[in-house]
Design an enzyme around this catalytic site. Structure first.
Site, PDB file in Angstrom:
ATOM      1  N   ASN A  99      34.577  40.138  34.731  1.00 33.11           N
ATOM      2  CA  ASN A  99      33.529  41.160  34.860  1.00 33.11           C
ATOM      3  C   ASN A  99      32.172  40.795  34.273  1.00 33.11           C
ATOM      4  OD1 ASN A  99      35.378  42.905  36.151  1.00 33.11           O
ATOM      5  ND2 ASN A  99      36.296  43.316  34.151  1.00 33.11           N
ATOM      6  N   THR A 100      32.053  39.558  33.766  1.00 27.76           N
ATOM      7  CA  THR A 100      30.739  39.051  33.346  1.00 27.76           C
ATOM      8  C   THR A 100      30.429  37.891  34.285  1.00 27.76           C
ATOM      9  OG1 THR A 100      31.006  39.735  31.052  1.00 27.76           O
ATOM     10  CG2 THR A 100      29.475  37.928  31.446  1.00 27.76           C
TER      11      THR A 100
ATOM     12  N   SER B 216      37.232  36.757  31.396  1.00 24.45           N
ATOM     13  CA  SER B 216      37.045  38.072  32.004  1.00 24.45           C
ATOM     14  C   SER B 216      36.336  37.904  33.346  1.00 24.45           C
ATOM     15  CB  SER B 216      36.193  38.953  31.093  1.00 24.45           C
ATOM     16  OG  SER B 216      35.713  40.055  31.844  1.00 24.45           O
TER      17      SER B 216
ATOM     18  N   GLY C 295      48.454  45.214  34.689  1.00 23.04           N
ATOM     19  CA  GLY C 295      49.655  46.038  34.796  1.00 23.04           C
ATOM     20  C   GLY C 295      50.767  45.349  35.574  1.00 23.04           C
TER      21      GLY C 295
ATOM     22  N   ASN D  79      37.112  34.356  24.525  1.00 23.20           N
ATOM     23  CA  ASN D  79      37.336  34.915  25.863  1.00 23.20           C
ATOM     24  C   ASN D  79      36.335  34.321  26.846  1.00 23.20           C
ATOM     25  OD1 ASN D  79      37.933  36.414  28.096  1.00 23.20           O
ATOM     26  ND2 ASN D  79      37.137  38.354  27.304  1.00 23.20           N
TER      27      ASN D  79
ATOM     28  N   ASN E 290      39.696  47.242  36.361  1.00 23.20           N
ATOM     29  CA  ASN E 290      38.525  47.561  35.545  1.00 23.20           C
ATOM     30  C   ASN E 290      37.417  46.539  35.765  1.00 23.20           C
ATOM     31  OD1 ASN E 290      37.673  45.942  32.907  1.00 23.20           O
ATOM     32  ND2 ASN E 290      39.847  45.558  33.250  1.00 23.20           N
TER      33      ASN E 290
ATOM     34  N   ASN F 220      44.369  36.990  30.955  1.00 22.28           N
ATOM     35  CA  ASN F 220      43.483  38.118  31.227  1.00 22.28           C
ATOM     36  C   ASN F 220      43.909  38.798  32.541  1.00 22.28           C
ATOM     37  OD1 ASN F 220      41.080  39.751  31.054  1.00 22.28           O
ATOM     38  ND2 ASN F 220      40.213  38.106  29.817  1.00 22.28           N
TER      39      ASN F 220
ATOM     40  N   GLY G 189      40.214  44.942  24.422  1.00 15.56           N
ATOM     41  CA  GLY G 189      39.609  45.877  25.360  1.00 15.56           C
ATOM     42  C   GLY G 189      40.042  47.307  25.132  1.00 15.56           C
TER      43      GLY G 189
ATOM     44  N   LYS H  57      41.750  32.586  25.413  1.00 12.34           N
ATOM     45  CA  LYS H  57      42.388  33.476  26.395  1.00 12.34           C
ATOM     46  C   LYS H  57      42.039  32.986  27.795  1.00 12.34           C
ATOM     47  CE  LYS H  57      43.073  38.364  27.474  1.00 12.34           C
ATOM     48  NZ  LYS H  57      42.890  39.721  26.981  1.00 12.34           N
TER      49      LYS H  57
ATOM     50  N   PHE I 299      32.306  44.156  29.262  1.00 13.32           N
ATOM     51  CA  PHE I 299      32.077  43.945  27.820  1.00 13.32           C
ATOM     52  C   PHE I 299      31.170  45.019  27.211  1.00 13.32           C
ATOM     53  CE2 PHE I 299      32.688  38.981  27.951  1.00 13.32           C
ATOM     54  CZ  PHE I 299      34.013  39.181  28.228  1.00 13.32           C
TER      55      PHE I 299
END
Ligand SMILES: Cc1cc2nc3c(=O)[nH]c(=O)nc-3n(C[C@H](O)[C@H](O)[C@H](O)COP(=O)(O)O)c2cc1C
Length: 348
Positions: free
Chosen positions: A190-191, A188, A280, A185, A114, A255, A66, A226, A118
């Site tokens: 976000n998809t 994530s 983080g 992956n 975030n 992730n 990323g 992942k 992708f």
């Protein structure tokens, strides 16, 4: 020094700050003498190379997926002392990703949220870029051991989960000549619907297909998966059982998380930011626990790459004690700056 620069960069929207920093890094690394100087300054010192799945990593510290999604900054990143860079997530067709703003800083928590979705140039363009880099860049690596490149692959947003295997296969085939290892992956947030592919049967279908394709090649690339940090214990047990059953080469743990608990950032601000993956410092402990759990269950038989809340040498040591062989940074790079690989390298 970086603290001051960070204050200035944090005045800009996060994506613009990222682009600007990479532009200046590229400029700084544009000549052979300047690259030599930068390499020398950021050199993490002599470390024992690490062998995983037949690959020799010059050190344990890599850059997580990323950060350089489109494989544009490999030369610069190798000058900063990283032993490996995971490009992607790459999808078959180019994608713009979600609407901006889609990347947010939470400085009080040393975190990011975030929902990039992708955004990438698509596998054909990225494969061409990697080919050029392999042909030219490698020769210009100033006599250093080569950077290991991981190819993190995913599916396009418009592809249904039933058809997802086609996207993974397409990316695998296009990238196979140019990357050293693969990461599938399916984690994530976000998809939409992607994480449902972490269920055992869906995973088995995709991973066994890729292994089959891999076995047909002259050279086999290590294949890793992942996973999300938000899996239930039963789901983690399923992943472990599958990984052992099909002899997967390793797991990238993990992730970003969809959890928001325990943050210092004002709750109103967090809810205004909305959906996305949190990364983080708030992820560190949960991530280490997951690594420890998998290591105990597998008695260390599956190689693990740690990704989650690594900022310092102490964080990295925590991960290797929990069973990880390699570590990757992302959010730590934003908060600690380009010296992060050098600083973490001191732990090993
Ligand atoms: C802006 C951003 C974009 C990311 N994009 C991807 C991606 O495309 N594919 C992926 O597998 N992980 C992606 N990640 C997750 C990171 O690779 C990493 O696993 C996660 O951020 C946890 O590490 P960290 O706490 O060091 O940031 C992204 C993370 C961030 C912050």
């Amino acid at each position: 020094m970086y603290k001051l620069l960070r204050q200035l960069l944090f005045l800009l929207p996060p994506e613009q700050a990222h682009q600007l920093s990479m532009f200046f890094l590229r400029l700084a690394c544009s000549t052979s003498p300047s690259r030599r100087l930068i390499r020398k300054f950021f050199d993490p010192g002599s470390q024992q190379p690490i062998q995983i799945g037949g690959l020799l990593f010059k050190n344990r510290v890599g850059l997580a997926a990323g950060f350089d999604k489109n494989a544009i900054h490999l030369r610069e990143l190798s000058c900063l002392g990283f032993g490996h860079v995971e490009i992607g997530t790459v999808t078959p067709q180019p994608q713009r990703g979600n609407e901006r703003p889609r990347l947010f800083r939470l400085p009080q928590d040393k975190a990011l949220i975030n929902r990039m979705g992708f955004n990438n140039d698509g596998v054909v363009t990225i494969a061409r870029r990697l080919k050029e880099w392999r042909e030219q860049g490698q020769k210009k690596s100033d006599g250093q051991p080569p950077l290991i490149i991981g190819g993190n692959i995913g599916k396009n947003k418009v592809t249904s989960n039933e058809e997802a295997w086609r996207d993974y296969e397409f990316c695998f085939e296009r990238l196979h000549p140019w990357v050293d290892y693969f990461v599938v992956n399916v984690s994530s947030p976000n998809t939409p619907g992607l994480r449902a592919l972490q269920e055992k049967e869906s995973l088995k279908k995709i991973l066994t297909l890729l292994q089959q394709r891999n076995n047909e090649k002259k050279i086999q690339r290590p294949l890793l998966l992942k996973i999300a940090p938000d899996l239930s214990s039963a789901q983690v047990d399923d992943v472990i059982a599958l990984a052992l059953e099909i002899k997967l080469d390793g797991l990238v743990v993990s992730n970003t998380t969809i959890e928001r608990s325990g943050l210092s950032t004002e709750a109103n601000r967090v809810s205004r930011i909305g959906a996305g993956g949190l990364s983080g410092a708030p992820l560190r402990e949960k991530n280490t626990e997951l690594l420890r759990y998998i290591t105990e269950r597998t008695r260390g038989s599956i190689p693990l790459i740690a990704s989650g809340g690594i900022f310092t040498a102490a964080d990295a040591l925590e991960k290797t004690k929990a069973g990880a062989t390699l570590v990757q940074v992302w959010t730590g790079f934003i908060y600690e700056g380009p010296v992060i690989a050098r600083n973490i390298g001191k732990a090993f």
